[in-house]
Motif scaffolding. Structure first.
Motif, short mmCIF file in Angstrom:
data_model
loop_
_atom_site.label_atom_id
_atom_site.label_comp_id
_atom_site.label_asym_id
_atom_site.label_seq_id
_atom_site.Cartn_x
_atom_site.Cartn_y
_atom_site.Cartn_z
N GLN A 393 35.91 -41.23 15.81
CA GLN A 393 35.31 -40.21 14.95
C GLN A 393 35.70 -38.80 15.40
N ASP A 394 35.66 -38.57 16.70
CA ASP A 394 35.97 -37.24 17.21
C ASP A 394 37.45 -36.89 17.00
N PHE A 395 38.34 -37.85 17.24
CA PHE A 395 39.77 -37.58 17.08
C PHE A 395 40.10 -37.32 15.62
N ALA A 396 39.51 -38.12 14.72
CA ALA A 396 39.74 -37.92 13.29
C ALA A 396 39.32 -36.51 12.87
N ARG A 397 38.17 -36.10 13.32
CA ARG A 397 37.65 -34.78 12.95
C ARG A 397 38.47 -33.66 13.58
N ASP A 398 38.80 -33.79 14.87
CA ASP A 398 39.48 -32.71 15.59
C ASP A 398 40.90 -32.48 15.09
N TYR A 399 41.58 -33.56 14.67
CA TYR A 399 42.98 -33.44 14.27
C TYR A 399 43.19 -33.66 12.78
N GLN A 400 42.09 -33.82 12.02
CA GLN A 400 42.16 -33.98 10.57
C GLN A 400 43.12 -35.10 10.16
N VAL A 401 42.91 -36.26 10.79
CA VAL A 401 43.66 -37.47 10.44
C VAL A 401 42.67 -38.59 10.21
N ILE A 402 43.10 -39.61 9.51
CA ILE A 402 42.32 -40.83 9.39
C ILE A 402 42.72 -41.71 10.57
N VAL A 414 37.17 -41.55 8.91
CA VAL A 414 37.66 -40.52 8.01
C VAL A 414 36.97 -39.21 8.39
N PRO A 415 37.71 -38.12 8.56
CA PRO A 415 37.09 -36.86 9.02
C PRO A 415 35.93 -36.42 8.14
N TYR A 416 34.80 -36.15 8.78
CA TYR A 416 33.59 -35.66 8.11
C TYR A 416 33.16 -36.56 6.95
N ALA A 417 33.49 -37.83 7.04
CA ALA A 417 33.11 -38.76 5.96
C ALA A 417 32.77 -40.11 6.60
N THR A 418 33.05 -41.16 5.90
CA THR A 418 32.61 -42.49 6.31
C THR A 418 33.44 -43.04 7.46
N THR A 419 32.79 -43.80 8.32
CA THR A 419 33.48 -44.62 9.31
C THR A 419 33.29 -46.08 8.93
N TYR A 420 34.38 -46.83 8.91
CA TYR A 420 34.34 -48.24 8.55
C TYR A 420 34.55 -49.09 9.82
N ILE A 421 33.78 -50.16 9.92
CA ILE A 421 33.98 -51.12 11.01
C ILE A 421 34.41 -52.42 10.37
N ASN A 422 35.58 -52.89 10.73
CA ASN A 422 36.14 -54.06 10.07
C ASN A 422 35.56 -55.36 10.62
#
Length: 497
Positions: A393-402, A414-422
């Motif tokens: 979650q932190d990496f997605a947000r900090d670097y604006q990547v999924i 997903v940055p500032y949105a949902t996190t999915y656990i498969n």
């Protein structure tokens, strides 16, 4: 799609159901107990010698209610009280009183465990937030070693509901019955292993009890496969999307093949492989459907032309870590105008040049395994393993990547949105090339028009289901990445795609 909650979110749901909707806590407790008793009946366990470990909180209250229901049915049930009951919750105290009113004996002696055939864990529930101390580790070790069926109420004691970590020692369940929603710690390893079979039971707490500001994790289900692209009678190869796969190096043609083959298998209309000339004959022989563009040396003009052709780009599988590979990654990141999937050796290069991700870039999905994530973070592997969810979650947000952090239970943030656990997949997928297949699947879905965040979450889920399909005909230890690609075809056929 289903919600997956952490302990704080679940407590908010409990409170809102009780306070806003007016459903009493004792009613929820009774419904939870009934669901456990129903399970014991379904599995023909209710007439065996059952010992219920009851703590002093509401999880222990659930256990006491279970014991009473079994007792009134004539079951061989014993209650083993564990903990400081001078601080018992009001509901727990009420359940104790009801049990005693019915003439039940509540014991605090370990002798209660003798000859138990079923052990029910109702010690702590989801509220535990510290490492177990005192006599609890020894007790759990003892019951884990017993020849008995082990059932956990809500979550195995000692498993963190927030991240699946083991807090010193944990109850090793054959099955866990959790209430209303699955918990994050039940979906991530090692907690998932300690839960055994996971059953989510409805007890009256619904999604409407989620506070508006809560953004819980989610997990895809079979019904979400309806998001897969649908073939249309007027389709042509150009309308189904074009994927550029920048992959392979000397002696690493296989990674390029697997990524490109899976992109085409997932429905993309055209796949172009950009790879060194030494891989030409291998790719053409194994994958004649691919468009092939090769190079002998760094050629920026050629790469820019190929980037302009694509609807989606996959870069990294088998790329190596040469100066040429570094140029490929840097130039692609700086010039791509369509979504990218970045994997494998491209991530290793990025780990040494993270500033590239700080610059403006197109929508990007990264697919690191835990070791690659550790290198990206500059952190010890053990730290990443213990903090998978927050790191993704932190990496997605900090670097604006999924960020699709690959593990036995892959996390897609997903940055500032949902996190999915498969929740799909099998142990047979722990094989070389499996990640290359995933890269191609995600890129193929993006090329067909799915948003990158949807392609990432759905691609991970589809990839896992394809592995499960492969395991129906192949032994887990014998599975190969190519079997997963065949599994994709099976899934699409079942879904009428």
């Amino acid at each position: 799609m289903k919600y997956i909650l952490n302990s704080r979110e679940m407590k908010q749901c409990d409170s809102r159901t009780i306070e806003h909707y007016g459903l009493p806590s004792m009613v929820l407790m009774e419904r939870a107990a009934l669901s456990v008793v129903s399970f014991l009946h379904e599995r023909d366990l209710w007439q065996k010698k059952i010992v219920i470990l009851c703590g002093s909180g509401n999880n222990g209250g659930d256990g006491l209610a279970i014991a009473r229901l079994l007792y009134l049915e004539g079951g061989q049930v014993s209650v083993f009280l564990v903990g400081d009951f001078s601080k018992a919750s009001p509901e727990n105290m009420a359940q104790q009183k009801i049990c005693r009113q019915y003439g039940m004996e509540l014991s605090s002696s370990t002798d209660t465990l003798a000859d138990a055939q079923v052990i029910v864990d109702a010690l702590f529930g989801i509220g535990l937030s510290r490492e177990l101390g005192g006599d609890y580790p020894a007790l759990l070790q003892e019951v884990n070693a017993m020849d008995a069926y082990r059932l956990a109420v809500d979550i195995p004691s000692g498993v963190s509901a927030d991240d699946g970590q083991i807090m010193g020692q944990a109850f090793l369940a054959d099955a866990t019955i959790t209430f209303a929603f699955a918990k994050v710690g039940q979906m991530l390893y090692p907690g998932k292993k300690y839960c055994g079979e996971l059953i989510v039971s409805a007890i009256g707490i619904e999604s409407c009890s989620l506070a508006d500001q809560v953004l819980p994790c989610k997990s895809l289900e079979k019904e979400d496969l309806k998001q897969l692209p649908q073939a249309s009678p007027d389709d042509h190869k150009g309308s189904r999307g074009k994927v550029l796969v920048i992959a392979g190096s000397e002696d690493m043609a296989g990674a390029a093949y697997l990524a490109s083959k899976s992109a085409l298998t997932s429905g993309a209309g055209m796949v172009k492989v950009y790879t060194p000339r030494c891989n030409r004959d291998i790719i053409l022989t194994r994958f004649p459907e691919a468009i092939l563009v090769t190079y002998d040396k760094w050629n920026e003009k050629q790469l820019l032309e190929e980037l302009a052709w694509a609807d989606a780009i996959a870069i990294g599988p088998g790329l190596g870590k040469s100066n040429l590979a570094e140029n490929l990654v840097r130039t692609t990141l700086e010039n791509a105008a369509v979504p990218m999937v970045v994997d494998a050796d491209a991530l290793g290069i990025l780990a040494e040049h993270l500033q590239w991700l700080k610059k403006p870039h197109t929508e990007t999905v990264i697919t690191p395994h835990l070791g690659e994530m550790a290198r990206l973070m500059g952190s010890p592997l053990m730290y990443v393993t213990d903090h998978k969810l927050s790191i993704a979650q932190d990496f997605a947000r900090d670097y604006q990547v999924i960020c699709a952090l690959k593990d036995a239970a892959t996390i897609v943030s997903v940055p500032y949105a949902t996190t999915y656990i498969n929740a799909s997949g099998c142990s047979g997928m722990a094989t070389a090339g499996s990640g290359d297949v995933l890269t191609g699947v995600i890129a193929g879905l993006i090329a067909q028009g799915l948003r990158p965040e949807d392609a990432a979450s759905l691609g991970v889920y589809l990839h896992g289901l394809a592995g499960e399909e492969a395991a129906r005909t192949e032994a887990n230890l014998c599975m190969q990445a190519g079997d997963i690609i065949k599994g994709i075809k099976t899934i699409y056929q079942k879904e009428g795609r």
